[in-house]
Write a protein that holds these residues in place. Structure first.
Motif, PDB file in Angstrom:
ATOM      1  N   GLU A 365       2.457   0.469  14.642  1.00 39.63           N
ATOM      2  CA  GLU A 365       3.588  -0.001  13.835  1.00 39.63           C
ATOM      3  C   GLU A 365       4.879  -0.022  14.660  1.00 39.63           C
ATOM      4  O   GLU A 365       5.753  -0.859  14.431  1.00 39.63           O
ATOM      5  N   TYR A 368       4.997  -3.290  16.211  1.00 39.89           N
ATOM      6  CA  TYR A 368       5.448  -4.327  15.264  1.00 39.89           C
ATOM      7  C   TYR A 368       6.976  -4.353  15.216  1.00 39.89           C
ATOM      8  O   TYR A 368       7.594  -5.434  15.225  1.00 39.89           O
ATOM      9  N   HIS A 406      -3.046 -11.235  10.895  1.00 35.46           N
ATOM     10  CA  HIS A 406      -2.442 -10.452   9.806  1.00 35.46           C
ATOM     11  C   HIS A 406      -1.300  -9.590  10.334  1.00 35.46           C
ATOM     12  O   HIS A 406      -0.340  -9.307   9.603  1.00 35.46           O
ATOM     13  N   GLU A 407      -1.362  -9.194  11.611  1.00 40.89           N
ATOM     14  CA  GLU A 407      -0.274  -8.423  12.201  1.00 40.89           C
ATOM     15  C   GLU A 407       0.951  -9.310  12.436  1.00 40.89           C
ATOM     16  O   GLU A 407       2.094  -8.869  12.256  1.00 40.89           O
ATOM     17  N   LEU A 410       2.802  -9.463   9.271  1.00 43.72           N
ATOM     18  CA  LEU A 410       3.611  -8.264   9.032  1.00 43.72           C
ATOM     19  C   LEU A 410       4.907  -8.314   9.826  1.00 43.72           C
ATOM     20  O   LEU A 410       5.988  -8.014   9.308  1.00 43.72           O
ATOM     21  N   LEU A 433       1.285  -9.179   0.242  1.00 46.75           N
ATOM     22  CA  LEU A 433       0.841  -8.070   1.089  1.00 46.75           C
ATOM     23  C   LEU A 433       0.128  -7.005   0.263  1.00 46.75           C
ATOM     24  O   LEU A 433       0.352  -6.882  -0.939  1.00 46.75           O
ATOM     25  N   THR A 434      -0.731  -6.221   0.917  1.00 50.05           N
ATOM     26  CA  THR A 434      -1.346  -5.078   0.249  1.00 50.05           C
ATOM     27  C   THR A 434      -0.287  -3.992   0.070  1.00 50.05           C
ATOM     28  O   THR A 434       0.800  -4.044   0.660  1.00 50.05           O
ATOM     29  N   GLU A 436      -0.292  -0.918   1.164  1.00 48.15           N
ATOM     30  CA  GLU A 436      -0.038  -0.269   2.452  1.00 48.15           C
ATOM     31  C   GLU A 436       0.842  -1.136   3.336  1.00 48.15           C
ATOM     32  O   GLU A 436       1.768  -0.643   3.995  1.00 48.15           O
ATOM     33  N   GLU A 437       0.573  -2.449   3.351  1.00 46.73           N
ATOM     34  CA  GLU A 437       1.376  -3.355   4.174  1.00 46.73           C
ATOM     35  C   GLU A 437       2.815  -3.438   3.671  1.00 46.73           C
ATOM     36  O   GLU A 437       3.748  -3.535   4.478  1.00 46.73           O
ATOM     37  N   LYS A 438       3.001  -3.403   2.351  1.00 45.17           N
ATOM     38  CA  LYS A 438       4.363  -3.434   1.793  1.00 45.17           C
ATOM     39  C   LYS A 438       5.159  -2.225   2.274  1.00 45.17           C
ATOM     40  O   LYS A 438       6.351  -2.336   2.604  1.00 45.17           O
ATOM     41  N   ILE A 440       4.638  -0.453   5.045  1.00 43.41           N
ATOM     42  CA  ILE A 440       4.905  -0.622   6.479  1.00 43.41           C
ATOM     43  C   ILE A 440       6.072  -1.575   6.693  1.00 43.41           C
ATOM     44  O   ILE A 440       7.015  -1.275   7.453  1.00 43.41           O
ATOM     45  N   VAL A 441       6.025  -2.726   6.040  1.00 39.94           N
ATOM     46  CA  VAL A 441       7.099  -3.716   6.186  1.00 39.94           C
ATOM     47  C   VAL A 441       8.432  -3.142   5.747  1.00 39.94           C
ATOM     48  O   VAL A 441       9.454  -3.292   6.435  1.00 39.94           O
TER      49      VAL A 441
END
Length: 512
Positions: A365, A368, A406-407, A410, A433-434, A436-438, A440-441
């Motif tokens: 992350e 990212y 998918h990365e 993100l 987004l899932t 978990e992805e929300k 992270i973002v």
């Protein structure tokens, strides 16, 4: 904590032309000893590039071969392996059904990789060819060409640092299938193919500086085949005169003649002509007289990636440097303000590292965030008004070395919210987004917002930033010798979102 070494590892390439598997023994220093290396032909690429879908007979054949691979992995007691699929399955309209059939019938989970990930793995394998890589690191510019079944990838390294990378969908098998209908319509089919190739390479070839290119490195199974036909005993390169001789022979031949003359399989004979034309075309763009052929494979790159992550070898950081270098190339292409992007990158990573116990995100992350910080301003290339949304759209369209699709999505979302807006379910790009992805973002966008605020004037005023907890708040101790009023104002606009997402209220304390 030291990661546990792995002893037996497997890598499977579900390719367009062939299904291939390697099983290796891993030494504590990362050295590989090969135990098995298997190759079986497949029609995956032919189906995809001509019909858009993989046919049932091909699916059954693929599952049968992979079932055999799976049984061999069990015989060796291999528990750590990865199977990847590049363009052949990736571009098939029925790819999800194909992958599910493979999973059910062979018990192998196959991960689709994009061309940027494929390129990353090939370069990972190249880095482990020590003598050749030392040349790339020491001397001038190196042109690296990877001819795959679906596309051609061109990269330029400057003294070991990746300067640019481009991909064009004119791979050897794709060319063969795309132009198949013209084969019986002209006696000059080779010339037609050459013209088609040249028309698709104009932009890439314009990026190559003929005088500065010191080394030409060829990657991929197609180039490996050419090497076997051109090689001189004891040499690991293709001489220009030998390539010219081979070019003259295949240019005037049909596939049956090529297969008989050079004792090739049908798959190899189909892709030899386009591969030779591609390789010869790029060699002419340089003043070089030879092409280095390290004979690396996607499977080797996959193995080294697994091993690097397990053993934390120095080459892992070198590979990350490739990713960041390629991102800066994208930034340069869109005329990003490098000083500002560098400052935001430095501030964002510093905040990330100093607040690790609060957000508890991982190193992936962190990457990212770094990419989003470098590219957050590329939307200005389209329009400064609403540039954050344009940054999102432009990043979504990029092929970033070593980064999955998918990365990329993100990263685009993180950059999307670096400005005044915050993530919202009203935005379909965030809503999709899932959970978990929300998270992270949102966490990374909150950090990026603060970093952007601290250089809102583009004046690089922050000389040092130290984060420390003070009375259940987070103090950013900032060293600066310039007027900081604008930055403090911008910072205050974003503290509430940071507090909401990270769970602590930040404030600034200036030090001169």
């Amino acid at each position: 904590m030291t990661k546990k070494p792995i002893e037996l590892v497997g890598a499977i390439d579900v390719g367009s032309h062939d299904l291939q598997m390697s099983i290796v023994q891993v030494e504590p220093n990362g050295k590989l000893t090969q135990l098995e290396d298997l190759t079986q032909p497949t029609n995956i690429g032919r189906d995809t590039f001509t019909q858009g879908r993989i046919q049932l007979a091909t699916i059954h054949h693929t599952c049968e071969i992979l079932r055999g691979f799976s049984n061999l992995l069990k015989e060796y007691h291999v528990t750590q392996y990865q199977a990847v699929a590049p363009s052949g399955i990736r571009e098939a309209e029925n790819r999800e059904y194909v992958l599910e059939q493979i999973r059910l019938k062979s018990n192998i989970g196959v991960k689709i990789i994009n061309n940027a990930q494929e390129r990353f793995l090939m370069y990972k394998a190249l880095r482990n060819k020590n003598e050749l890589w030392d040349l790339v690191r020491r001397e001038g510019s190196a042109l690296i060409m990877n001819i795959a079944s679906g596309g051609v990838e061109i990269s330029i390294y400057e003294k070991g640092s990746l300067e640019l990378t481009e991909y064009v969908k004119i791979g050897a098998l794709r060319l063969h299938e795309t132009l198949a209908s013209l084969r019986n319509e002209t006696i000059d089919f080779s010339q037609v193919m050459e013209e088609y190739i040249e028309s698709n390479l104009l932009i890439i070839k314009s990026l190559i500086k003929k005088e500065e290119t010191k080394h030409f490195i060829g990657l991929g199974s197609e180039i490996n085949t050419i090497y076997q036909l051109c090689r001189q005993p004891g040499e690991f390169f293709i001489r220009a005169e030998n390539l010219s001789s081979l070019y003259a022979k295949v240019y005037q031949s049909v596939e049956d003649q090529i297969a008989d003359t050079f004792r090739l399989t049908n798959n190899q004979s189909e892709t030899l002509l386009p591969s030779v034309i591609l390789l010869n075309s790029f060699l002419k763009q340089t003043k070089l007289t030879e092409i280095h052929v390290p004979l690396v494979t996607l499977r080797q790159g996959l193995l080294y990636e697994m091993i690097d992550q397990s053993l934390a070898l120095p080459s892992y950081q070198e590979s990350l440097n490739d990713i960041v270098s390629s991102v800066w190339y994208i930034a340069k292409k869109y005329r990003v303000n490098k000083k500002h992007a560098s400052q935001v990158e430095k501030l964002a990573l510093s905040i990330f590292d100093q607040t690790l116990r609060l957000h508890k995100l991982r190193q992936r992350e962190r990457l990212y965030l770094q990419i989003a910080a470098i590219l957050h301003g590329i939307g200005h290339h389209v329009n400064s008004t609403g540039h954050a949304l344009y940054s999102y759209q432009l990043i979504r369209g990029q092929n970033i070395v070593g980064i999955a699709n998918h990365e990329v999505n993100l990263i685009a979302n993180i950059a999307r919210y670096h400005d005044v807006e915050t993530p919202s379910y009203l935005d379909p790009n965030y809503r999709g987004l899932t959970t978990e992805e929300k998270i992270i973002v949102s966490k990374l966008a909150a950090i990026l917002k603060i970093a952007e605020s601290l250089d809102i004037s583009h004046g690089e005023k922050v000389e040092e930033i130290v984060a420390s907890p003070v009375d259940q708040r987070l103090c950013f101790n900032i060293v600066t010798h310039q007027n900081f009023v604008l930055e403090e104002w911008s910072f205050k606009q974003n503290v509430d979102f940071f507090a909401e997402v990270i769970g602590i209220q930040p404030f600034i304390r200036l030090k001169s």
